[in-house]
Motif scaffolding. Structure first.
Motif, PDB file in Angstrom:
ATOM      1  N   GLN A  10       7.912  19.861 -11.034  1.00  0.00           N
ATOM      2  CA  GLN A  10       6.548  20.337 -10.823  1.00  0.00           C
ATOM      3  C   GLN A  10       6.036  19.954  -9.437  1.00  0.00           C
ATOM      4  O   GLN A  10       5.342  20.733  -8.776  1.00  0.00           O
ATOM      5  CB  GLN A  10       5.628  19.773 -11.908  1.00  0.00           C
ATOM      6  N   ILE A  11       6.397  18.766  -8.989  1.00  0.00           N
ATOM      7  CA  ILE A  11       6.000  18.318  -7.658  1.00  0.00           C
ATOM      8  C   ILE A  11       6.616  19.208  -6.584  1.00  0.00           C
ATOM      9  O   ILE A  11       5.944  19.617  -5.622  1.00  0.00           O
ATOM     10  CB  ILE A  11       6.405  16.834  -7.463  1.00  0.00           C
ATOM     11  N   ARG A  12       7.893  19.512  -6.738  1.00  0.00           N
ATOM     12  CA  ARG A  12       8.555  20.382  -5.753  1.00  0.00           C
ATOM     13  C   ARG A  12       7.904  21.762  -5.732  1.00  0.00           C
ATOM     14  O   ARG A  12       7.694  22.342  -4.661  1.00  0.00           O
ATOM     15  CB  ARG A  12      10.036  20.500  -6.088  1.00  0.00           C
ATOM     16  N   ALA A  13       7.596  22.297  -6.910  1.00  0.00           N
ATOM     17  CA  ALA A  13       6.959  23.613  -6.977  1.00  0.00           C
ATOM     18  C   ALA A  13       5.588  23.586  -6.307  1.00  0.00           C
ATOM     19  O   ALA A  13       5.227  24.522  -5.571  1.00  0.00           O
ATOM     20  CB  ALA A  13       6.846  24.071  -8.432  1.00  0.00           C
ATOM     21  N   ARG A  14       4.812  22.529  -6.552  1.00  0.00           N
ATOM     22  CA  ARG A  14       3.490  22.402  -5.928  1.00  0.00           C
ATOM     23  C   ARG A  14       3.620  22.337  -4.408  1.00  0.00           C
ATOM     24  O   ARG A  14       2.860  22.952  -3.672  1.00  0.00           O
ATOM     25  CB  ARG A  14       2.804  21.148  -6.467  1.00  0.00           C
ATOM     26  N   TYR A  15       4.607  21.582  -3.938  1.00  0.00           N
ATOM     27  CA  TYR A  15       4.794  21.432  -2.495  1.00  0.00           C
ATOM     28  C   TYR A  15       5.159  22.767  -1.852  1.00  0.00           C
ATOM     29  O   TYR A  15       4.552  23.185  -0.859  1.00  0.00           O
ATOM     30  CB  TYR A  15       5.878  20.397  -2.208  1.00  0.00           C
ATOM     31  N   HIS A  16       6.172  23.449  -2.389  1.00  0.00           N
ATOM     32  CA  HIS A  16       6.639  24.683  -1.765  1.00  0.00           C
ATOM     33  C   HIS A  16       5.562  25.765  -1.763  1.00  0.00           C
ATOM     34  O   HIS A  16       5.540  26.623  -0.869  1.00  0.00           O
ATOM     35  CB  HIS A  16       7.893  25.186  -2.476  1.00  0.00           C
ATOM     36  N   LYS A  17       4.648  25.703  -2.704  1.00  0.00           N
ATOM     37  CA  LYS A  17       3.569  26.684  -2.755  1.00  0.00           C
ATOM     38  C   LYS A  17       2.474  26.377  -1.741  1.00  0.00           C
ATOM     39  O   LYS A  17       1.845  27.307  -1.201  1.00  0.00           O
ATOM     40  CB  LYS A  17       2.983  26.721  -4.172  1.00  0.00           C
ATOM     41  N   ASN A  18       2.245  25.103  -1.442  1.00  0.00           N
ATOM     42  CA  ASN A  18       1.034  24.718  -0.714  1.00  0.00           C
ATOM     43  C   ASN A  18       1.247  24.020   0.625  1.00  0.00           C
ATOM     44  O   ASN A  18       0.269  23.745   1.326  1.00  0.00           O
ATOM     45  CB  ASN A  18       0.184  23.788  -1.603  1.00  0.00           C
ATOM     46  N   TRP A  19       2.523  23.725   1.004  1.00  0.00           N
ATOM     47  CA  TRP A  19       2.692  22.875   2.180  1.00  0.00           C
ATOM     48  C   TRP A  19       2.103  23.480   3.443  1.00  0.00           C
ATOM     49  O   TRP A  19       1.603  22.735   4.313  1.00  0.00           O
ATOM     50  CB  TRP A  19       4.165  22.538   2.396  1.00  0.00           C
ATOM     51  N   ARG A  20       2.115  24.800   3.590  1.00  0.00           N
ATOM     52  CA  ARG A  20       1.554  25.407   4.799  1.00  0.00           C
ATOM     53  C   ARG A  20       0.060  25.137   4.912  1.00  0.00           C
ATOM     54  O   ARG A  20      -0.452  24.836   6.000  1.00  0.00           O
ATOM     55  CB  ARG A  20       1.830  26.911   4.804  1.00  0.00           C
ATOM     56  N   ASP A  21      -0.650  25.253   3.785  1.00  0.00           N
ATOM     57  CA  ASP A  21      -2.090  24.988   3.809  1.00  0.00           C
ATOM     58  C   ASP A  21      -2.362  23.522   4.105  1.00  0.00           C
ATOM     59  O   ASP A  21      -3.284  23.200   4.870  1.00  0.00           O
ATOM     60  CB  ASP A  21      -2.715  25.372   2.460  1.00  0.00           C
ATOM     61  N   ASN A  27      -4.238  17.340   5.283  1.00  0.00           N
ATOM     62  CA  ASN A  27      -3.515  16.957   4.070  1.00  0.00           C
ATOM     63  C   ASN A  27      -4.303  15.982   3.206  1.00  0.00           C
ATOM     64  O   ASN A  27      -3.726  15.204   2.459  1.00  0.00           O
ATOM     65  CB  ASN A  27      -2.153  16.346   4.437  1.00  0.00           C
ATOM     66  N   GLU A  28      -5.625  16.013   3.324  1.00  0.00           N
ATOM     67  CA  GLU A  28      -6.436  15.159   2.474  1.00  0.00           C
ATOM     68  C   GLU A  28      -6.472  15.766   1.075  1.00  0.00           C
ATOM     69  O   GLU A  28      -7.170  16.725   0.804  1.00  0.00           O
ATOM     70  CB  GLU A  28      -7.857  15.021   3.041  1.00  0.00           C
ATOM     71  N   ALA A  29      -5.689  15.237   0.209  1.00  0.00           N
ATOM     72  CA  ALA A  29      -5.608  15.787  -1.151  1.00  0.00           C
ATOM     73  C   ALA A  29      -5.155  14.696  -2.098  1.00  0.00           C
ATOM     74  O   ALA A  29      -4.474  13.748  -1.701  1.00  0.00           O
ATOM     75  CB  ALA A  29      -4.637  16.961  -1.188  1.00  0.00           C
ATOM     76  N   THR A  30      -5.573  14.806  -3.328  1.00  0.00           N
ATOM     77  CA  THR A  30      -5.066  13.919  -4.381  1.00  0.00           C
ATOM     78  C   THR A  30      -4.365  14.784  -5.411  1.00  0.00           C
ATOM     79  O   THR A  30      -4.675  15.970  -5.580  1.00  0.00           O
ATOM     80  CB  THR A  30      -6.207  13.128  -5.040  1.00  0.00           C
ATOM     81  N   PHE A  31      -3.418  14.189  -6.091  1.00  0.00           N
ATOM     82  CA  PHE A  31      -2.584  14.946  -7.019  1.00  0.00           C
ATOM     83  C   PHE A  31      -2.487  14.199  -8.334  1.00  0.00           C
ATOM     84  O   PHE A  31      -2.396  12.963  -8.365  1.00  0.00           O
ATOM     85  CB  PHE A  31      -1.176  15.137  -6.442  1.00  0.00           C
ATOM     86  N   SER A  90      -2.112   9.794  -4.080  1.00  0.00           N
ATOM     87  CA  SER A  90      -3.328   9.850  -3.269  1.00  0.00           C
ATOM     88  C   SER A  90      -3.233  10.775  -2.068  1.00  0.00           C
ATOM     89  O   SER A  90      -4.249  11.269  -1.587  1.00  0.00           O
ATOM     90  CB  SER A  90      -3.700   8.448  -2.785  1.00  0.00           C
ATOM     91  N   THR A  91      -2.023  11.008  -1.556  1.00  0.00           N
ATOM     92  CA  THR A  91      -1.872  11.810  -0.341  1.00  0.00           C
ATOM     93  C   THR A  91      -0.609  12.661  -0.427  1.00  0.00           C
ATOM     94  O   THR A  91       0.265  12.427  -1.273  1.00  0.00           O
ATOM     95  CB  THR A  91      -1.766  10.923   0.911  1.00  0.00           C
ATOM     96  N   VAL A  92      -0.497  13.612   0.494  1.00  0.00           N
ATOM     97  CA  VAL A  92       0.721  14.413   0.591  1.00  0.00           C
ATOM     98  C   VAL A  92       1.905  13.516   0.953  1.00  0.00           C
ATOM     99  O   VAL A  92       3.012  13.692   0.430  1.00  0.00           O
ATOM    100  CB  VAL A  92       0.563  15.533   1.638  1.00  0.00           C
ATOM    101  N   ASP A 104      11.853  15.033   4.262  1.00  0.00           N
ATOM    102  CA  ASP A 104      12.435  15.492   5.527  1.00  0.00           C
ATOM    103  C   ASP A 104      11.739  16.762   6.014  1.00  0.00           C
ATOM    104  O   ASP A 104      11.436  16.914   7.207  1.00  0.00           O
ATOM    105  CB  ASP A 104      13.928  15.751   5.352  1.00  0.00           C
ATOM    106  N   HIS A 105      11.483  17.682   5.075  1.00  0.00           N
ATOM    107  CA  HIS A 105      10.832  18.941   5.441  1.00  0.00           C
ATOM    108  C   HIS A 105       9.424  18.692   5.964  1.00  0.00           C
ATOM    109  O   HIS A 105       9.008  19.255   6.989  1.00  0.00           O
ATOM    110  CB  HIS A 105      10.799  19.872   4.230  1.00  0.00           C
ATOM    111  N   TRP A 106       8.679  17.841   5.276  1.00  0.00           N
ATOM    112  CA  TRP A 106       7.296  17.568   5.660  1.00  0.00           C
ATOM    113  C   TRP A 106       7.222  16.875   7.020  1.00  0.00           C
ATOM    114  O   TRP A 106       6.388  17.223   7.870  1.00  0.00           O
ATOM    115  CB  TRP A 106       6.615  16.729   4.588  1.00  0.00           C
TER     116      TRP A 106
END
Length: 408
Positions: A10-21, A27-31, A90-92, A104-106
């Motif tokens: 689920q974490i990988r799916a969330r990342y691949h969908k949103n990393w550009r934004d 990257n101020e976000a909580t998860f 707490s953060t990306v 590595d990607h980030w």
């Protein structure tokens, strides 16, 4: 109850969908990822499964100290039970550290975006967004060229140079053909939605170069003057390769023009009164619009018997509607099928102007299991070719009017 592997998916799916934004807009976000914790009734029914599940998460948490497990108390018949309910981050940066590939990607994405923002004039976030993955995927050398190119074109928007004259180390025609869209995005230049992503290397024309302020090299056209009388007018030259305006100015008035896809095959064409051969045009079929002495002549075309060859034939016919094909029919393919090879190249769909016989040849190129074959024109035996070409070039104009008859 979700185990760590499922939550990581689920974490990988969330990342691949949103990393550009996250990259472009902060990257101020909580998860928070729910663990599908068991209810009090489920604990009472299957307490033996809950204990191992809790231990798995507790051990996982010790190995990932940045991640926080949220807990809650369930009141059961055997007393109060503390249960993990959510994984909180707490953060990306805390999120991506849970997976090496994401980390590595980030890191690469952040580093490259930071450097892109140093390009003079700034790079617009929304303009670059569709190309971010391509930019992250570039190797280090290509990324450095992209930065240097974007900087140079920003400072020299109307240089009037050719590609190889641009003083950007490592940038050449093939590189720009592959990465032109990335350069334009870095320059905040609008791009046509219909532009071909799979543009062939070294196939940049003036329209492609105009937004960069560059000029294309003049297109050279290769012709064979098969008529000895025409050769006398140009100092005996039989083979001529020159820029398009010079070819257009040749003192020739052919009655037959044979367009041949490949150079080696064109060299087979014998002397023939009133005949000029044009060869090796590739995708530069637009030159056919600019050669005045094509008017009034019969137009023949001989190309490879493969999907790409028939597509080129159709595009040439779009420009020369009375064009007749030679040696591009099912009979030629059938008689020389032993010389055909497997065709694994990508091919565009032909323009909708193939004759019935040419369409049948296209169908015959497809074999079982969605595979294709190709019969390159150079493989055909010379005596067979010369006989068919001779008959086609000597044919009367009436044969050209009968488009339904296909190849000769």
């Amino acid at each position: 109850m979700r185990d760590p592997d499922l939550v990581l998916d689920q974490i990988r799916a969330r990342y691949h969908k949103n990393w550009r934004d996250w990259l472009l807009h902060g990257n101020e976000a909580t998860f928070s990822f729910p663990l599908a914790a068991p209810s009090a009734q489920a604990i009472a029914r299957d307490s033996d499964a809950v204990g191992p599940w809790m231990r798995v998460w507790r051990n996982w948490s010790h190995a990932h100290p940045a991640a926080q497990l949220r807990s809650a108390t369930r009141r059961t018949v055997v007393g109060a039970q503390e249960i993990f309910t959510h994984l909180d981050l707490s953060t990306v940066d805390e999120l991506v550290v849970l997976d090496r590939d994401l980390a590595d990607h980030w890191l690469r994405a952040k580093s490259r975006w930071a450097r892109l923002r140093t390009v003079p004039g700034g790079v617009a976030a929304e303009r670059i967004r569709p190309y971010l993955q391509q930019i992250v995927d570039l190797d280090n050398a290509d990324f450095e060229i992209l930065l240097d190119a974007a900087t140079w074109f920003t400072q020299n928007p109307r240089s009037g140079l050719t590609i190889r004259q641009v003083p950007v180390l490592g940038m050449h025609t093939k590189w720009l053909a592959r990465n032109r869209r990335l350069v334009l995005a870095c320059l905040n230049i609008n791009q046509q939605a219909s532009a071909n992503i799979d543009q062939p290397e070294e196939d940049l024309e003036q329209d492609d170069l105009d937004p960069l302020g560059l000029k294309a090299l003049p297109v050279h056209v290769h012709v064979i003057l098969a008529d000895p009388a025409d050769r006398e007018r140009v100092c005996g030259l039989r083979h001529v390769s020159a820029p398009l305006p010079e070819i257009n100015a040749l003192p020739v008035r052919p009655t037959t023009v044979l367009i041949v896809e490949n150079k080696e095959s064109a060299y087979l064409v014998p002397d023939q009164s009133g005949t000029v051969v044009i060869h090796s045009l590739g995708n530069h079929l637009n030159v056919l619009d600019e050669i005045g002495w094509l008017d009034g002549a019969r137009h023949l075309y001989w190309g490879d018997l493969d999907r790409a060859g028939l597509t080129l034939l159709s595009r040439a016919r779009t420009r020369l509607p009375r064009l007749v094909s030679v040696l591009m029919d099912p009979v030629t393919l059938e008689e020389h099928n032993a010389l055909a090879v497997k065709d694994e190249t990508r091919a565009d769909t032909p323009d909708p102007n193939l004759t019935d016989i040419e369409t049948a040849a296209l169908a015959a190129l497809s074999t079982d299991y969605d595979t294709h074959v190709r019969l390159e024109q150079e493989r055909l035996p010379s005596p067979f070719v010369l006989d068919r070409l001779s008959r086609a070039m000597k044919n009367t104009g009436s044969a050209i009017d009968d488009r339904g008859s296909g190849s000769h």
